[in-house]
Design a protein around this motif. Sequence first.
Motif, PDB file in Angstrom:
ATOM      1  N   GLN A   1     -27.731  46.059  15.433  1.00  8.71           N
ATOM      2  CA  GLN A   1     -26.622  46.941  16.137  1.00  8.71           C
ATOM      3  C   GLN A   1     -25.948  47.760  14.905  1.00  8.71           C
ATOM      4  O   GLN A   1     -25.495  48.788  15.296  1.00  8.71           O
ATOM      5  CB  GLN A   1     -25.615  46.012  16.823  1.00  8.71           C
ATOM      6  CG  GLN A   1     -26.733  45.391  18.151  1.00  8.71           C
ATOM      7  CD  GLN A   1     -27.061  46.349  18.925  1.00  8.71           C
ATOM      8  OE1 GLN A   1     -26.539  47.616  19.106  1.00  8.71           O
ATOM      9  NE2 GLN A   1     -28.061  46.005  19.837  1.00  8.71           N
ATOM     10  N   GLY A   2     -25.673  47.057  13.962  1.00 12.02           N
ATOM     11  CA  GLY A   2     -24.908  47.662  12.924  1.00 12.02           C
ATOM     12  C   GLY A   2     -25.465  48.921  12.164  1.00 12.02           C
ATOM     13  O   GLY A   2     -24.737  49.596  11.516  1.00 12.02           O
ATOM     14  N   GLN A   3     -26.741  49.277  12.478  1.00 14.66           N
ATOM     15  CA  GLN A   3     -27.305  50.611  12.073  1.00 14.66           C
ATOM     16  C   GLN A   3     -27.022  51.713  12.729  1.00 14.66           C
ATOM     17  O   GLN A   3     -26.929  52.719  12.124  1.00 14.66           O
ATOM     18  CB  GLN A   3     -28.793  50.459  12.268  1.00 14.66           C
ATOM     19  CG  GLN A   3     -29.617  49.470  11.307  1.00 14.66           C
ATOM     20  CD  GLN A   3     -31.026  49.282  11.382  1.00 14.66           C
ATOM     21  OE1 GLN A   3     -31.913  50.427  10.685  1.00 14.66           O
ATOM     22  NE2 GLN A   3     -31.422  48.520  12.231  1.00 14.66           N
TER      23      GLN A   3
ATOM     24  N   SER B   1     -20.572  51.850  15.544  1.00 13.60           N
ATOM     25  CA  SER B   1     -19.552  52.260  15.083  1.00 13.60           C
ATOM     26  C   SER B   1     -18.692  50.850  14.278  1.00 13.60           C
ATOM     27  O   SER B   1     -19.074  49.802  14.800  1.00 13.60           O
ATOM     28  CB  SER B   1     -18.203  52.698  15.752  1.00 13.60           C
ATOM     29  OG  SER B   1     -17.688  51.903  16.582  1.00 13.60           O
ATOM     30  N   TYR B   2     -17.777  51.027  13.230  1.00 11.21           N
ATOM     31  CA  TYR B   2     -17.344  49.696  12.701  1.00 11.21           C
ATOM     32  C   TYR B   2     -16.654  49.031  13.781  1.00 11.21           C
ATOM     33  O   TYR B   2     -16.773  47.685  13.739  1.00 11.21           O
ATOM     34  CB  TYR B   2     -16.583  50.272  11.528  1.00 11.21           C
ATOM     35  CG  TYR B   2     -15.648  49.137  10.908  1.00 11.21           C
ATOM     36  CD1 TYR B   2     -16.210  48.182  10.024  1.00 11.21           C
ATOM     37  CD2 TYR B   2     -14.402  48.989  11.245  1.00 11.21           C
ATOM     38  CE1 TYR B   2     -15.599  47.008   9.472  1.00 11.21           C
ATOM     39  CE2 TYR B   2     -13.573  48.038  10.542  1.00 11.21           C
ATOM     40  CZ  TYR B   2     -14.152  46.717   9.674  1.00 11.21           C
ATOM     41  OH  TYR B   2     -13.544  46.135   8.928  1.00 11.21           O
ATOM     42  N   ASP B   3     -15.659  49.477  14.261  1.00  8.13           N
ATOM     43  CA  ASP B   3     -15.016  48.995  15.389  1.00  8.13           C
ATOM     44  C   ASP B   3     -15.791  48.082  16.441  1.00  8.13           C
ATOM     45  O   ASP B   3     -15.604  47.090  16.979  1.00  8.13           O
ATOM     46  CB  ASP B   3     -13.739  50.080  16.159  1.00  8.13           C
ATOM     47  CG  ASP B   3     -12.733  50.240  15.064  1.00  8.13           C
ATOM     48  OD1 ASP B   3     -12.625  49.519  14.099  1.00  8.13           O
ATOM     49  OD2 ASP B   3     -12.182  51.264  15.427  1.00  8.13           O
ATOM     50  N   THR B   4     -17.011  48.906  17.037  1.00  5.39           N
ATOM     51  CA  THR B   4     -17.915  48.315  17.927  1.00  5.39           C
ATOM     52  C   THR B   4     -18.447  47.151  17.399  1.00  5.39           C
ATOM     53  O   THR B   4     -18.553  45.998  18.140  1.00  5.39           O
ATOM     54  CB  THR B   4     -18.861  49.116  18.470  1.00  5.39           C
ATOM     55  OG1 THR B   4     -18.168  50.349  19.156  1.00  5.39           O
ATOM     56  CG2 THR B   4     -19.599  48.620  19.294  1.00  5.39           C
ATOM     57  N   LEU B   5     -18.853  47.284  16.232  1.00  6.26           N
ATOM     58  CA  LEU B   5     -19.574  46.082  15.396  1.00  6.26           C
ATOM     59  C   LEU B   5     -18.563  44.691  15.239  1.00  6.26           C
ATOM     60  O   LEU B   5     -18.943  43.560  15.332  1.00  6.26           O
ATOM     61  CB  LEU B   5     -20.299  46.439  14.445  1.00  6.26           C
ATOM     62  CG  LEU B   5     -21.095  45.314  13.727  1.00  6.26           C
ATOM     63  CD1 LEU B   5     -22.108  45.260  14.628  1.00  6.26           C
ATOM     64  CD2 LEU B   5     -21.599  45.564  12.247  1.00  6.26           C
ATOM     65  N   MET B   6     -17.458  45.134  15.048  1.00  2.00           N
ATOM     66  CA  MET B   6     -16.461  44.108  14.864  1.00  2.00           C
ATOM     67  C   MET B   6     -16.103  43.166  16.096  1.00  2.00           C
ATOM     68  O   MET B   6     -15.980  42.066  16.034  1.00  2.00           O
ATOM     69  CB  MET B   6     -15.137  44.614  14.058  1.00  2.00           C
ATOM     70  CG  MET B   6     -15.135  45.327  12.988  1.00  2.00           C
ATOM     71  SD  MET B   6     -15.451  43.926  11.563  1.00  2.00           S
ATOM     72  CE  MET B   6     -13.702  43.181  11.214  1.00  2.00           C
ATOM     73  N   GLU B   7     -15.943  43.970  17.152  1.00  2.00           N
ATOM     74  CA  GLU B   7     -16.053  43.202  18.547  1.00  2.00           C
ATOM     75  C   GLU B   7     -17.127  42.523  18.907  1.00  2.00           C
ATOM     76  O   GLU B   7     -17.198  41.298  19.157  1.00  2.00           O
ATOM     77  CB  GLU B   7     -15.604  44.302  19.703  1.00  2.00           C
ATOM     78  CG  GLU B   7     -14.065  44.946  19.470  1.00  2.00           C
ATOM     79  CD  GLU B   7     -13.066  43.956  19.579  1.00  2.00           C
ATOM     80  OE1 GLU B   7     -13.321  43.048  20.576  1.00  2.00           O
ATOM     81  OE2 GLU B   7     -12.181  43.865  18.960  1.00  2.00           O
TER      82      GLU B   7
ATOM     83  N   SER C   1     -19.229  41.147  16.594  1.00  2.00           N
ATOM     84  CA  SER C   1     -19.104  39.937  15.741  1.00  2.00           C
ATOM     85  C   SER C   1     -18.346  38.853  16.328  1.00  2.00           C
ATOM     86  O   SER C   1     -18.539  37.728  15.997  1.00  2.00           O
ATOM     87  CB  SER C   1     -18.710  40.560  14.067  1.00  2.00           C
ATOM     88  OG  SER C   1     -19.453  41.455  13.837  1.00  2.00           O
TER      89      SER C   1
END
Length: 265
Positions: free
Chosen positions: A221-223, A226-232, A234
Amino acid sequence: MSLLTLEKRGHVAILTLNRPESMNALGAPGDGDQVRAACDEVNADPEIRCVVLTGAGRAFSAGGDVKAMKAREGAFAGTGVAIRDGYRNNIHRVVRSIYGLEVPSIAAVNGAAIGLGCDVACMTDIRIAAEGAKFGVTFLKLGLIPGDGGAWLLPRTVGMSRAAELLFTGDVIDAATAEKWGLVSRVVAADKLMEEAVGLAERIAQQPPHALRLAKSLLKQGQTASYDTLMEMSAAAQAIAHLTEDHMEGVEAILEKRAPSFKGA
């Protein structure tokens, strides 16, 4: 002949492309269904924690069947619409299924990985090559383009400049160059390839299976996220991991200075 064989060794599944007489050519009618069925079986089996994908005979996969292209048979028959649908419903099913494996996957590239074969290898998470392996993105030499999603994945694997060089020239590179370019993680002697690949798979399979699948999902998913989406994502995945018995086993193993034994609970 059936395209794929599936062998289970403990927590490791070995998928073998099994058309050695055609250098494991891909794209025959039904190939997508076979690969999807095998990958669905892996995804549904909680005992499987890692997959090794390799080829029978002297090639990993030489890609699409050029003889079928010449005869306009199988996936290459019919109108433009029919050919498009053949890609969507067959060839795309091959690459989507491999890319969609929920457990870590390793390509043990034993020989030529050309065109679709190279892109299939790139759909795995880790690639190990035998010393004699070759890699090529040779679609333009056939008057074609990557119809299998390779134009999306290859730049994410080797960077845009290397991907453009491979695609626009159609050059075939050796295993040492592939390692230098980051297309493969390592190069080993041909007679040690499966030993190395399975050994790596077994080390990966020692990890807690729920967390392992979550970790792979986050990497993929990290590919694109967005950074914020991936943080959520995670935070949510970590909350799930915290509530597993395997998490507590890992904590206790560290405190007790012993190796953990993860059960998938």
